[in-house]
Design a protein around this motif. Structure first.
Motif, short mmCIF file in Angstrom:
data_model
loop_
_atom_site.label_atom_id
_atom_site.label_comp_id
_atom_site.label_asym_id
_atom_site.label_seq_id
_atom_site.Cartn_x
_atom_site.Cartn_y
_atom_site.Cartn_z
N ALA A 299 -9.46 -8.64 -11.31
CA ALA A 299 -10.07 -7.93 -10.15
C ALA A 299 -9.02 -7.12 -9.42
O ALA A 299 -9.26 -5.98 -9.04
CB ALA A 299 -10.69 -8.99 -9.21
N GLN A 300 -7.86 -7.76 -9.26
CA GLN A 300 -6.79 -7.00 -8.58
C GLN A 300 -6.36 -5.81 -9.39
O GLN A 300 -6.14 -4.73 -8.88
CB GLN A 300 -5.60 -7.95 -8.34
N LEU A 301 -6.28 -6.07 -10.68
CA LEU A 301 -5.89 -4.96 -11.57
C LEU A 301 -6.92 -3.86 -11.57
O LEU A 301 -6.58 -2.68 -11.57
CB LEU A 301 -5.70 -5.52 -12.99
N GLN A 302 -8.20 -4.34 -11.57
CA GLN A 302 -9.28 -3.34 -11.54
C GLN A 302 -9.19 -2.53 -10.27
O GLN A 302 -9.34 -1.29 -10.30
CB GLN A 302 -10.64 -4.05 -11.64
N ALA A 303 -8.92 -3.17 -9.17
CA ALA A 303 -8.82 -2.47 -7.89
C ALA A 303 -7.64 -1.51 -7.89
O ALA A 303 -7.74 -0.37 -7.39
CB ALA A 303 -8.68 -3.51 -6.75
#
Length: 344
Positions: free
Chosen positions: A47-51
Motif C-alpha cells: 500500500a505504501q509502495l502503491q501510494a
C-alpha cells in the motif's frame, strides 16, 4: 510481496533512463533516482509502495504537464515573438511603404508646386505682356488722339479762317453790291438830274445861242461896218484872230477846271492798305451843268483794282465842282466829258 517489489524495482530501473531522458538529467531526476533506489532498499508494504508509486506518477504527470506547459509557453512565446517580429516587419514594411508614399507624395507635391510656380510665372509673364501690350495700345491711342486733336484744331482753325474769310468776302460783296446799287441809284438820280439839267441847259443854251447869235450878228454888223472902211483882204485875218482867241480861252478854262478838280481829289484821297501812293490812273469824267458828276470810268488802269476803285470813289466824293465860266468849256464837260490823269 517480494515479487511485487521485484516487479516495481524492475519497473523503476527500466524506466530510469526514460525519466532521466524526459527530465533532461536535472536535479529532480537525480533525486527521483535516488529516491527510487531508497525505495528499493527499503522494505515497504504494497500500500505504501502503491501510494508512493501513485505520488511519483502524479508528480511525473505534473512535471510532464509543466514540461508541456513550458514547451507550449515557449512555443507560444516563440509564436508571439514570431508574430511580433512579423508585426514589426509588417509595421516596418508599412512604415517603409508609408515613407515611400510620403516621399512620392512629397515629390508629387514638389512637382505640383513647381508646376504651380511655372504656371504662376507664365501667368505673371502673360499678365506683364498683356499690361505692356495694353500700355503700348494706350500710348498709341493717346498719340492718335493727340494727332487727331491737333488735326481737329487745325481743321477748326482753317474752317474758322475760311468762315471769317467767307464772311469778309460776303461782307465785301454785300458792300460792293450796296455800293453798286447806291451808284446805280445815284447814276439814275444823276441821269434824271442830267436830263433835267440838259433840258434846262438846252433851253439856256438855246437862249444863250440866240443871245450870242444876236450879239454876233450885232458884232459882225459892227465889224462889217468898221471893216467897210478897211481893205477887203484884211477881213479874213480879223475873223481868224477872233476864232483863235476863243479856242484858247476854252482850252485854258478846261485846263484850269481839270487841274482844280484833280487837286480836290488829292485832298480827299485816303491812304489804303497794300496800295502804293505812286499810282497813276486815267479817268473819264462827265459833269452835269450844276457841277455834279454823271459818269466816271477808268480808261487806263493803275494795275491795282483797289486803287482804281478808290480813285473812282474819290472822284464822286469830290463833286460837285464849280463849272467853268467859259460856256463852251462847260458845254464840253457836260456833253463830251474830259480825261483826268490822277496821281495822289
Amino acid at each position: 510481496m517480494g515479487l511485487a517489489l521485484s516487479a516495481m524495482s524492475a519497473f523503476f530501473w527500466s524506466n530510469r533512463d526514460v525519466v532521466l531522458s524526459a527530465s533532461g538529467g536535472s536535479a529532480d531526476e537525480i533525486a527521483q533516482t535516488s529516491e527510487i533506489k531508497a525505495i528499493e532498499a527499503t522494505v515497504v508494504d504494497a500500500a505504501q509502495l502503491q501510494a508512493q508509486f501513485e505520488a511519483i506518477e502524479q508528480r511525473k504527470i505534473a512535471e510532464e504537464k509543466a514540461r508541456l506547459a513550458a514547451i507550449a509557453k515557449a512555443e507560444a512565446e516563440k509564436k508571439a515573438a514570431q508574430e511580433e517580429a512579423k508585426r514589426q516587419a509588417e509595421a516596418a514594411k508599412q512604415a517603409k511603404i508609408e515613407a515611400q508614399k510620403a516621399k512620392e507624395e512629397a515629390l508629387a507635391a514638389e512637382r505640383q508646386a513647381q508646376a504651380e510656380r511655372a504656371k504662376n510665372e507664365k501667368i505673371a509673364q502673360e499678365k506683364k505682356a498683356a499690361e505692356q501690350k495694353a500700355q503700348a495700345i494706350a500710348k498709341e491711342k493717346a498719340q492718335l488722339e493727340a494727332k487727331q486733336k491737333v488735326e481737329a484744331e487745325a481743321r477748326q482753325k482753317a474752317e474758322k479762317e475760311a468762315k471769317a474769310k467767307a464772311e469778309k468776302e460776303a461782307k465785301a460783296k454785300a458792300e460792293e453790291e450796296a455800293k453798286r446799287k447806291a451808284e446805280q441809284a445815284k447814276k439814275q438820280a444823276e441821269a434824271e438830274a442830267k436830263k433835267k439839267a440838259e433840258e434846262e441847259a438846252k433851253k439856256k443854251a438855246e437862249a444863250e445861242a440866240k443871245k450870242k447869235a444876236e450879239e454876233k450878228r450885232k458884232a459882225e454888223e459892227a465889224a462889217a461896218k468898221k471893216l467897210a472902211e478897211l481893205d477887203q483882204p484884211s477881213l479874213g485875218d480879223t475873223l481868224n484872230s477872233l476864232n483863235d482867241g476863243a479856242e484858247k480861252a476854252k482850252a485854258d478854262a478846261l485846263k484850269n477846271f481839270i487841274g482844280a478838280f484833280g487837286n480836290k481829289m488829292k485832298s480827299r484821297w485816303k491812304l489804303l492798305p497794300n496800295v502804293p501812293n505812286n499810282i497813276k490812273v486815267e479817268l473819264f469824267v462827265r459833269f452835269a451843268p450844276n457841277g455834279q458828276l454823271t459818269e466816271v470810268r477808268v480808261t487806263r488802269s493803275s494795275g491795282n483794282y483797289s486803287a482804281d476803285a478808290a480813285a473812282v470813289e474819290t472822284a464822286y466824293a469830290s463833286a460837285p465842282a464849280p463849272m467853268p465860266r467859259n460856256q463852251e468849256a462847260a458845254q464840253l464837260l457836260v456833253k463830251e466829258g474830259a480825261i483826268i490823269v490822277f496821281t495822289p
